[in-house]
Design an enzyme around this catalytic site. Structure first.
Site, mmCIF file in Angstrom:
data_model
loop_
_atom_site.group_PDB
_atom_site.id
_atom_site.type_symbol
_atom_site.label_atom_id
_atom_site.label_comp_id
_atom_site.label_asym_id
_atom_site.label_seq_id
_atom_site.Cartn_x
_atom_site.Cartn_y
_atom_site.Cartn_z
ATOM 1 N N CYS A 37 143.707 62.978 -16.916
ATOM 2 C CA CYS A 37 143.611 62.578 -18.325
ATOM 3 C C CYS A 37 142.396 61.682 -18.573
ATOM 4 O O CYS A 37 141.616 61.916 -19.508
ATOM 5 C CB CYS A 37 144.894 61.865 -18.746
ATOM 6 S SG CYS A 37 145.464 60.639 -17.563
ATOM 7 N N HIS A 89 145.751 55.084 -22.390
ATOM 8 C CA HIS A 89 144.662 54.399 -21.680
ATOM 9 C C HIS A 89 143.588 54.017 -22.706
ATOM 10 O O HIS A 89 143.450 54.677 -23.743
ATOM 11 C CB HIS A 89 143.961 55.325 -20.687
ATOM 12 C CG HIS A 89 144.841 56.029 -19.703
ATOM 13 N ND1 HIS A 89 145.495 55.385 -18.681
ATOM 14 C CD2 HIS A 89 145.140 57.351 -19.547
ATOM 15 C CE1 HIS A 89 146.144 56.272 -17.938
ATOM 16 N NE2 HIS A 89 145.953 57.471 -18.438
HETATM 17 P P1 NAD Z 1 156.157 64.552 -13.660
HETATM 18 O O1 NAD Z 1 156.701 63.777 -12.522
HETATM 19 O O2 NAD Z 1 156.423 64.106 -15.048
HETATM 20 O O3 NAD Z 1 156.692 66.062 -13.560
HETATM 21 C C1 NAD Z 1 156.684 66.784 -12.353
HETATM 22 C C2 NAD Z 1 157.700 67.914 -12.419
HETATM 23 O O4 NAD Z 1 157.616 68.662 -11.223
HETATM 24 C C3 NAD Z 1 159.135 67.462 -12.556
HETATM 25 O O5 NAD Z 1 159.800 68.360 -13.439
HETATM 26 C C4 NAD Z 1 159.721 67.660 -11.140
HETATM 27 O O6 NAD Z 1 161.098 67.938 -11.171
HETATM 28 C C5 NAD Z 1 158.933 68.889 -10.715
HETATM 29 N N1 NAD Z 1 158.832 69.068 -9.272
HETATM 30 C C6 NAD Z 1 158.753 68.127 -8.292
HETATM 31 N N2 NAD Z 1 158.653 68.731 -7.079
HETATM 32 C C7 NAD Z 1 158.661 70.068 -7.319
HETATM 33 C C8 NAD Z 1 158.630 71.217 -6.480
HETATM 34 N N3 NAD Z 1 158.510 71.105 -5.140
HETATM 35 N N4 NAD Z 1 158.691 72.429 -7.064
HETATM 36 C C9 NAD Z 1 158.812 72.577 -8.409
HETATM 37 N N5 NAD Z 1 158.864 71.538 -9.242
HETATM 38 C C10 NAD Z 1 158.792 70.294 -8.707
HETATM 39 O O7 NAD Z 1 154.606 64.707 -13.387
HETATM 40 P P2 NAD Z 1 153.440 64.782 -14.476
HETATM 41 O O8 NAD Z 1 153.166 63.422 -14.983
HETATM 42 O O9 NAD Z 1 153.730 65.871 -15.440
HETATM 43 O O10 NAD Z 1 152.202 65.148 -13.557
HETATM 44 C C11 NAD Z 1 151.968 66.471 -13.120
HETATM 45 C C12 NAD Z 1 150.526 66.605 -12.707
HETATM 46 O O11 NAD Z 1 149.714 66.349 -13.861
HETATM 47 C C13 NAD Z 1 150.047 65.632 -11.638
HETATM 48 O O12 NAD Z 1 149.043 66.252 -10.882
HETATM 49 C C14 NAD Z 1 149.431 64.494 -12.453
HETATM 50 O O13 NAD Z 1 148.490 63.751 -11.735
HETATM 51 C C15 NAD Z 1 148.794 65.284 -13.585
HETATM 52 N N6 NAD Z 1 148.572 64.543 -14.816
HETATM 53 C C16 NAD Z 1 149.512 63.678 -15.289
HETATM 54 C C17 NAD Z 1 149.275 62.968 -16.452
HETATM 55 C C18 NAD Z 1 150.260 61.978 -16.973
HETATM 56 O O14 NAD Z 1 149.848 61.012 -17.585
HETATM 57 N N7 NAD Z 1 151.539 62.156 -16.783
HETATM 58 C C19 NAD Z 1 148.090 63.178 -17.162
HETATM 59 C C20 NAD Z 1 147.167 64.123 -16.686
HETATM 60 C C21 NAD Z 1 147.418 64.792 -15.506
#
Ligand code: NAD
Length: 344
Positions: free
Chosen positions: A142, A222
């Site tokens: 992000c 942020h």
């Molecule tokens: P999150 O923890 O909110 O969601 C992750 C999801 O993946 C959950 O539903 C969890 O149950 C599922 N999960 C976990 N292990 C799994 C597996 N082995 N198989 C299938 N599903 C599984 O995470 P998020 O914040 O959505 O982040 C996801 C990605 O996006 C990361 O790489 C993060 O760095 C990136 N990201 C996050 C943000 C943010 O602010 N949240 C912003 C930009 C990018």
């Protein structure tokens, strides 16, 4: 027109939003989403009629006993789709890579994965063309997405020589009740540069950029303070014109009275589903231009800024749309993103 069949593995902050965004497109279909736990998000997805898939067959029983009907395993999902969006927690995506590759599906990863998980790191405004037809891309994080939108927009009309950015990071997403800090400002990391400079350079390889970051106890957004050295002298009008011509950037006028993320999110709450703000928000009054140097404050809504980039990435890897401008404007129209749709 053939529609791209998409599956999403990981249905949390990012996966849920990307799922909804895919469903809003007329050139792609969401086949289903994969989750590990039958929590409230799984129940809501099931009630919304989404196909639910699980990583291992033995997990199905727990889902079914929570009233969530399971359609199959991740392998079943992968045997149906053309593109998988991996939105699992940072580092988990790379452990799925060999499975995705074995199934011959195109892969879109998120910024929590290391750059080498994919052939290309991706920013719609900077390098859409590089992702066309690739087997795997990684949508950068992000903060990096916000920095790249600014840098590539300024570079297009004014040229960018160097960037210095100070990043104030939110501690957690609103739903993450176990994360902190709750009463501290944490150097992230103590040494500079922070990883954001390296991440920007996965796309703009030769850019002179340094970043430093701290984490603060907030969940909303942020904020960055950015100093950009341009290739030539410019006026504030030139900078405003460059930003106004760019999609996905909104210059927020001082007359709105908004000078905090709290007010910004409060305004969005009355105008947007979930108060999402996928646009990069630049505070107009903070823009200062002296000779060839621009400085400004900008705000990044971490939960939603990468969502339109994921939609563009799906189009790019599938080869369905080779023109970045057309993909970006299609995504933005369907998701109602940009100045035209902004809420103040
Ligand atoms: P999150 O923890 O909110 O969601 C992750 C999801 O993946 C959950 O539903 C969890 O149950 C599922 N999960 C976990 N292990 C799994 C597996 N082995 N198989 C299938 N599903 C599984 O995470 P998020 O914040 O959505 O982040 C996801 C990605 O996006 C990361 O790489 C993060 O760095 C990136 N990201 C996050 C943000 C943010 O602010 N949240 C912003 C930009 C990018």
């Amino acid at each position: 027109m053939a529609r791209i069949l998409v599956g999403i593995v990981g249905y949390g902050t990012i996966g849920r939003r990307v799922a909804e965004a895919v469903m809003a497109q007329d050139d792609m279909d969401l086949v289903g989403v994969a989750k590990t736990r039958p929590d409230y998000a799984a129940i809501q997805a099931s009630r919304a009629g989404l196909g639910i898939y699980v990583p291992k067959p033995e997990l199905a029983e727990a889902f079914e006993s929570s009233g969530v009907k399971v359609k199959g395993t991740v392998e079943d999902l992968l045997s149906t789709v053309q593109v998988v969006v991996d939105a699992t927690p940072a580092g988990v995506g790379s452990s799925y890579k060999s499975l995705y590759t074995r199934h011959g599906v195109k892969q879109v990863y998120q910024g929590g994965e290391k750059p080498d998980v994919a052939q290309v790191s991706f920013s719609s405004l900077c390098n859409y063309e590089e992702a066309i037809g690739k087997n795997s891309v990684r949508v950068v994080s992000c903060n990096t997405t916000g920095l790249l939108r600014l840098i590539c927009s300024l570079d297009k009309s004014l040229g960018v020589r160097s960037v210095r950015a100070f990043i104030v990071r939110r501690a957690a997403d609103p739903g993450e009740y176990k994360k902190g800090p709750i009463n501290s400002i944490v150097l992230d990391p103590p040494k500079t540069p922070s990883h954001h400079a390296h991440d920007v350079k996965t796309i703009l390889k030769d850019l002179d950029i340094e970043t430093a970051a701290v984490i603060v106890p907030t969940t909303l957004m942020h904020v960055h303070h950015v100093r950009v050295r341009l290739s030539k002298r410019a006026s504030k009008r030139d900078v405003l014109d460059a930003l106004s011509e760019s999609p996905r950037i909104v210059v927020l006028p001082g007359r709105t009275g908004i000078k905090s993320t709290a007010q910004l999110v409060e305004a969005a709450r009355f105008a947007r589903p979930r108060a999402d703000i996928p646009e990069l928000v630049v505070f107009e009054d903070s823009i200062s231009v002296s000779g060839d140097e621009v400085s400004l404050f900008q705000a990044v809504h971490q939960e939603s800024i990468v969502v339109p980039e994921n939609i563009d990435a799906i189009r790019a890897v599938s080869g369905l749309e080779k023109d970045p401008v057309r993909s970006i404007s299609k995504t933005d129209e369907t998701l109602r993103i940009g100045r035209k749709y902004f809420f103040v």
